[in-house]
Design a protein around this motif. Structure first.
Motif, PDB file in Angstrom:
ATOM      1  N   LYS A 112      -9.023  -1.353   8.918  1.00 13.88           N
ATOM      2  CA  LYS A 112      -9.509  -0.978  10.059  1.00 13.88           C
ATOM      3  C   LYS A 112     -10.761  -1.969  10.703  1.00 13.88           C
ATOM      4  O   LYS A 112     -11.276  -1.936  11.749  1.00 13.88           O
ATOM      5  CB  LYS A 112     -10.106   0.388   9.988  1.00 13.88           C
ATOM      6  CG  LYS A 112      -9.153   1.560   9.929  1.00 13.88           C
ATOM      7  CD  LYS A 112      -9.509   2.899   9.911  1.00 13.88           C
ATOM      8  CE  LYS A 112      -8.651   4.137   9.849  1.00 13.88           C
ATOM      9  NZ  LYS A 112      -9.134   5.387   9.903  1.00 13.88           N
ATOM     10  N   THR A 113     -11.447  -2.465   9.835  1.00 11.08           N
ATOM     11  CA  THR A 113     -12.525  -3.465  10.041  1.00 11.08           C
ATOM     12  C   THR A 113     -11.921  -4.825  10.516  1.00 11.08           C
ATOM     13  O   THR A 113     -13.122  -5.492  11.068  1.00 11.08           O
ATOM     14  CB  THR A 113     -13.272  -3.753   8.651  1.00 11.08           C
ATOM     15  OG1 THR A 113     -12.466  -4.255   7.618  1.00 11.08           O
ATOM     16  CG2 THR A 113     -14.017  -2.461   7.957  1.00 11.08           C
ATOM     17  N   ASP A 128       0.820  -1.105  -0.149  1.00  8.35           N
ATOM     18  CA  ASP A 128      -0.146  -0.111   0.047  1.00  8.35           C
ATOM     19  C   ASP A 128       0.877   1.309   0.142  1.00  8.35           C
ATOM     20  O   ASP A 128       0.478   2.178  -0.647  1.00  8.35           O
ATOM     21  CB  ASP A 128      -1.145   0.042   1.199  1.00  8.35           C
ATOM     22  CG  ASP A 128      -2.019  -1.023   1.191  1.00  8.35           C
ATOM     23  OD1 ASP A 128      -2.245  -1.322   0.114  1.00  8.35           O
ATOM     24  OD2 ASP A 128      -2.411  -1.348   2.363  1.00  8.35           O
ATOM     25  N   TRP A 129       1.960   1.273   0.749  1.00  7.09           N
ATOM     26  CA  TRP A 129       2.665   2.448   0.830  1.00  7.09           C
ATOM     27  C   TRP A 129       3.493   2.445  -0.481  1.00  7.09           C
ATOM     28  O   TRP A 129       3.509   3.803  -0.975  1.00  7.09           O
ATOM     29  CB  TRP A 129       4.101   2.329   1.837  1.00  7.09           C
ATOM     30  CG  TRP A 129       3.437   2.154   3.329  1.00  7.09           C
ATOM     31  CD1 TRP A 129       2.000   2.488   3.666  1.00  7.09           C
ATOM     32  CD2 TRP A 129       4.093   2.167   4.515  1.00  7.09           C
ATOM     33  NE1 TRP A 129       1.817   2.427   5.149  1.00  7.09           N
ATOM     34  CE2 TRP A 129       3.126   2.109   5.665  1.00  7.09           C
ATOM     35  CE3 TRP A 129       5.239   1.793   5.055  1.00  7.09           C
ATOM     36  CZ2 TRP A 129       3.539   2.016   6.959  1.00  7.09           C
ATOM     37  CZ3 TRP A 129       5.911   1.566   6.224  1.00  7.09           C
ATOM     38  CH2 TRP A 129       4.897   1.897   7.140  1.00  7.09           C
ATOM     39  N   GLY A 176      -0.249   7.078  13.206  1.00  8.68           N
ATOM     40  CA  GLY A 176       0.871   7.178  14.040  1.00  8.68           C
ATOM     41  C   GLY A 176       0.850   5.794  14.908  1.00  8.68           C
ATOM     42  O   GLY A 176       1.856   5.482  15.213  1.00  8.68           O
ATOM     43  N   VAL A 177      -0.463   5.482  15.133  1.00  9.49           N
ATOM     44  CA  VAL A 177      -0.403   4.056  16.257  1.00  9.49           C
ATOM     45  C   VAL A 177      -0.085   3.175  15.425  1.00  9.49           C
ATOM     46  O   VAL A 177       0.746   2.201  16.036  1.00  9.49           O
ATOM     47  CB  VAL A 177      -1.886   3.873  16.785  1.00  9.49           C
ATOM     48  CG1 VAL A 177      -2.817   3.557  15.610  1.00  9.49           C
ATOM     49  CG2 VAL A 177      -1.988   2.789  17.699  1.00  9.49           C
ATOM     50  N   GLY A 178      -0.159   2.908  14.189  1.00  5.98           N
ATOM     51  CA  GLY A 178       0.297   1.699  13.535  1.00  5.98           C
ATOM     52  C   GLY A 178       1.861   1.810  13.392  1.00  5.98           C
ATOM     53  O   GLY A 178       2.722   0.687  13.307  1.00  5.98           O
ATOM     54  N   GLU A 207      -9.059   3.900   5.161  1.00 10.32           N
ATOM     55  CA  GLU A 207      -9.263   2.125   5.391  1.00 10.32           C
ATOM     56  C   GLU A 207      -8.178   1.575   6.234  1.00 10.32           C
ATOM     57  O   GLU A 207      -8.463   0.462   6.651  1.00 10.32           O
ATOM     58  CB  GLU A 207      -9.012   1.646   3.825  1.00 10.32           C
ATOM     59  CG  GLU A 207      -9.997   2.515   2.991  1.00 10.32           C
ATOM     60  CD  GLU A 207     -11.635   2.132   3.210  1.00 10.32           C
ATOM     61  OE1 GLU A 207     -11.907   0.895   3.948  1.00 10.32           O
ATOM     62  OE2 GLU A 207     -12.595   2.946   3.082  1.00 10.32           O
ATOM     63  N   PHE A 208      -7.055   1.945   6.323  1.00  7.58           N
ATOM     64  CA  PHE A 208      -6.127   1.047   7.133  1.00  7.58           C
ATOM     65  C   PHE A 208      -5.364   1.780   8.479  1.00  7.58           C
ATOM     66  O   PHE A 208      -5.295   3.085   8.144  1.00  7.58           O
ATOM     67  CB  PHE A 208      -4.978   0.666   6.042  1.00  7.58           C
ATOM     68  CG  PHE A 208      -5.530   0.068   4.544  1.00  7.58           C
ATOM     69  CD1 PHE A 208      -5.655  -1.367   4.932  1.00  7.58           C
ATOM     70  CD2 PHE A 208      -5.759   0.764   3.704  1.00  7.58           C
ATOM     71  CE1 PHE A 208      -6.208  -1.962   3.683  1.00  7.58           C
ATOM     72  CE2 PHE A 208      -6.362   0.236   2.549  1.00  7.58           C
ATOM     73  CZ  PHE A 208      -6.502  -1.194   2.490  1.00  7.58           C
TER      74      PHE A 208
END
Length: 361
Positions: free
Chosen positions: A311-312, A253-254, A276-278, A270-271
């Motif tokens: 995120k789902t 994705d990046w 920041g937390v990821g 979506e992700f």
């Protein structure tokens, strides 16, 4: 203005006189050595309603003292603001309307409205490095009109004070090695090149950025297990650069974001890997991988491609989300890291296992 001061003994300051809201004020420069002597701060235990200042937060002082001692030739302290409880005398220089000498009786009470922590830091720093006392600091003097006016002055001075965002502070801080490394990563290392918000610490919905400079700084500190004041060796800087680049190689994705095949706003919507937390969790994961000499961390990072970052994903919902929104709390970061460690079949610490029990409960 009273030109016949009751006291024959006065402090004299070269000063500039100005008018604000119809009242005169004076801007003077004072040697640091006399700041503790003439500027009082009421540290007695009196009720807030009878004070014109907040109580001194002594935990802030050591860091300010260290700043002065470590940077004697390269520090900046902003002006103090003080109230004088008696009339003062201002004598103009010949031919000048607002330049002159401000005379304040030595027995006058001079209270600091803004800058009491700077005053205390100056006092402590001079004890260790007396030569600092030769330096000067600007002081803004007002003639006190009573407790109510002093309290209002304190409220007004602090009402519109806004700290810079963590990202902007990181961008401009050239003494902090963690900030220096974050800037280097943002400008030279994929995936951060061109996708880093350098000024704000939150990214707008339609922004074309994926990361904030402050989140890169925090994630890299987690990666290298560094504290706020720790230094970084050249090998550590190279290792951080290498780690984030190999993370990028395993995050399709990046790569698509850099190649403009997908919008940054879509990824952030979506992700969790684009928040920041990821990023922080990826840094903490890297710290575990680098510590384990039995593992080839570069090969291990191939497992990132199998992680469901949406995120789902129920795992993120119970670990990383709070009331439907991403959480930046320490527990959320740790629980997010836990899931990555479990996915990588890395052992959890006793504390991490306890957190897992809470999730299962």
């Amino acid at each position: 203005m009273n030109n016949n001061l009751d006291s024959n003994y006065c402090y004299s300051f070269p000063a500039v006189r100005g008018i604000q809201a119809g009242r005169p004020f004076y801007i003077a420069t004072c040697p640091l050595r006399i700041i503790p002597k003439i500027f009082n701060f009421d540290e007695d235990e009196v009720p807030p309603e009878l004070r014109a200042q907040r109580t001194l937060n002594k935990s802030r002082i050591p860091e300010m003292v260290r700043y002065l001692l470590d940077n004697p030739n390269d520090y900046v302290f902003s002006a103090l603001t003080a109230s004088i409880a008696v009339d003062v005398e201002f004598t103009e220089y010949s031919g000048s309307q607002n330049l002159g000498v401000l005379r304040v009786p030595m027995d006058a009470q001079i209270l600091i409205n803004d800058g009491q922590h700077r005053r205390k830091a100056i006092e402590e720093a001079i004890k260790e490095k007396p030569e600092l006392g030769q330096d000067n600091i600007p002081v803004l003097f007002f003639v006190d009109e009573g407790l109510e006016k002093s309290q209002q002055m304190f409220a007004d001075l602090n009402k519109y004070a806004v700290k810079p965002s963590p990202s902007l502070a990181t961008l401009y801080d050239h003494r902090d090695q963690a900030s220096e490394l974050a800037r280097k990563l943002a400008s030279e290392t994929k995936p951060f090149i061109g996708l880093t918000e350098m000024e704000r610490s939150s990214i707008s919905t339609l922004s074309n950025k994926l990361f904030t400079l402050s989140s890169i700084k925090q994630a890299t500190r987690a990666l290298l297990s560094k504290g706020p004041k720790d230094s970084y060796s050249e090998d550590e800087k190279k290792l951080a650069t290498e780690y984030w680049y190999h993370v990028y190689l395993n995050m399709p994705d990046w790569e698509m974001a850099i190649e403009k095949k997908v919008s940054a706003s879509h990824l952030r919507q979506e992700f969790i890997h684009s928040h920041g937390v990821g990023l922080h969790a990826l840094g903490a994961l890297g710290q575990c991988l680098l510590q384990n000499n039995a593992l080839d961390w570069k090969k291990e990072l191939l497992k990132l491609k199998k992680v469901d970052w949406r995120k789902t994903n129920p795992e993120w919902i119970q670990r990383t989300m709070l009331h439907g929104k991403l959480s930046k709390s320490l527990s959320s970061i740790q629980l997010t890291t836990n899931f990555l460690k479990i996915a990588f079949e890395l052992p959890l610490t006793k504390e991490e296992k306890a957190l897992e029990q809470q999730v299962k409960a």
